[in-house]
Design an enzyme around this catalytic site. Sequence first.
Site, PDB file in Angstrom:
ATOM      1  N   GLU A 113     -11.583  -6.119  -5.711  1.00 55.09           N
ATOM      2  CA  GLU A 113     -12.187  -4.808  -5.475  1.00 55.09           C
ATOM      3  C   GLU A 113     -11.497  -3.689  -6.260  1.00 55.09           C
ATOM      4  O   GLU A 113     -12.065  -2.606  -6.438  1.00 55.09           O
ATOM      5  CB  GLU A 113     -12.146  -4.473  -3.980  1.00 55.09           C
ATOM      6  CG  GLU A 113     -13.072  -5.304  -3.099  1.00 55.09           C
ATOM      7  CD  GLU A 113     -12.571  -6.717  -2.879  1.00 55.09           C
ATOM      8  OE1 GLU A 113     -13.414  -7.633  -2.745  1.00 55.09           O
ATOM      9  OE2 GLU A 113     -11.334  -6.920  -2.869  1.00 55.09           O
ATOM     10  N   ASN A 114     -10.280  -3.951  -6.725  1.00 57.06           N
ATOM     11  CA  ASN A 114      -9.545  -2.907  -7.437  1.00 57.06           C
ATOM     12  C   ASN A 114     -10.160  -2.540  -8.789  1.00 57.06           C
ATOM     13  O   ASN A 114      -9.808  -1.511  -9.378  1.00 57.06           O
ATOM     14  CB  ASN A 114      -8.089  -3.317  -7.650  1.00 57.06           C
ATOM     15  CG  ASN A 114      -7.251  -3.246  -6.394  1.00 57.06           C
ATOM     16  OD1 ASN A 114      -6.228  -3.910  -6.282  1.00 57.06           O
ATOM     17  ND2 ASN A 114      -7.668  -2.450  -5.419  1.00 57.06           N
ATOM     18  N   ASP A 171       0.817  -1.215   0.000  1.00 56.96           N
ATOM     19  CA  ASP A 171       0.000   0.000   0.000  1.00 56.96           C
ATOM     20  C   ASP A 171       0.850   1.263   0.000  1.00 56.96           C
ATOM     21  O   ASP A 171       1.935   1.287   0.573  1.00 56.96           O
ATOM     22  CB  ASP A 171      -0.892   0.027   1.251  1.00 56.96           C
ATOM     23  CG  ASP A 171      -1.828  -1.159   1.296  1.00 56.96           C
ATOM     24  OD1 ASP A 171      -2.665  -1.256   0.396  1.00 56.96           O
ATOM     25  OD2 ASP A 171      -1.701  -1.978   2.215  1.00 56.96           O
ATOM     26  N   GLY A 172       0.320   2.301  -0.621  1.00 63.34           N
ATOM     27  CA  GLY A 172       0.939   3.613  -0.516  1.00 63.34           C
ATOM     28  C   GLY A 172       1.468   4.188  -1.811  1.00 63.34           C
ATOM     29  O   GLY A 172       2.021   5.290  -1.809  1.00 63.34           O
ATOM     30  N   HIS A 221       2.889   3.912  -8.975  1.00 63.45           N
ATOM     31  CA  HIS A 221       2.833   2.479  -9.275  1.00 63.45           C
ATOM     32  C   HIS A 221       4.137   2.006  -9.923  1.00 63.45           C
ATOM     33  O   HIS A 221       4.604   0.890  -9.652  1.00 63.45           O
ATOM     34  CB  HIS A 221       1.643   2.182 -10.185  1.00 63.45           C
ATOM     35  CG  HIS A 221       0.307   2.378  -9.526  1.00 63.45           C
ATOM     36  ND1 HIS A 221      -0.001   1.848  -8.288  1.00 63.45           N
ATOM     37  CD2 HIS A 221      -0.795   3.064  -9.929  1.00 63.45           C
ATOM     38  CE1 HIS A 221      -1.238   2.182  -7.964  1.00 63.45           C
ATOM     39  NE2 HIS A 221      -1.740   2.918  -8.930  1.00 63.45           N
TER      40      HIS A 221
END
Length: 214
Positions: free
Chosen positions: A49-50, A2-3, A19
Amino acid sequence: MDGNGRWAKARHLPRAVGHQRGVEAVRTLVRAARDMGLEALTLYAFSTENWRRPEEEVSALFALLKRYIQDDLQEFVDNNVRLKIIGDYKSLASDIVCLLEDALTRTAENNGTTLVVALNYGAQDEIARAAKIAATKGPITVAAIDAELDTASLPPVDLLIRTSGEMRLSNFLLWQVAYAEMWFTDVLWPDFTPDHLREGLNAFANRERRYGGR
């Protein structure tokens, strides 16, 4: 992992750049995991879910995935890294499926570190699929479901690491982490280094694992 988006936002850069830097962190960490002798390293690359993200961002993520596999596959082969995909990856675009199948085939006989990529993966979906298959074979038991999970051929999860200060599981390996240790860090994924990985492993090594026994 994450992040990426927050990393880019803090630097006034497009999310795609975050990314891209995240992929560089993946490269570094996979090499480190191999050198550290880790049996398996699982990366949550794209969740079910992405798909709710903007189409442009999703397209950029899969373009990065394709480039990563194309650029690094020979390194996997040369360094005895086995690739495994968990999740419903076969429902992805045909060019991506062909690329992944080729990578899986070419690394299938490697017996060093296994790099597991969770792709179009959701733990609830995985458990439901496993239970459905198990039900066709006999009584639904813990062992029966475990045998049908995407991770059936992998060792148990010992340590789950989540970056960027998030402190939830987000539908990741819900079944498999029943007795895993968890380690959370505020470090954003593009800044996550082998030293951070070692820090997490050291924290794990100093914990007493009781598995509910006392």
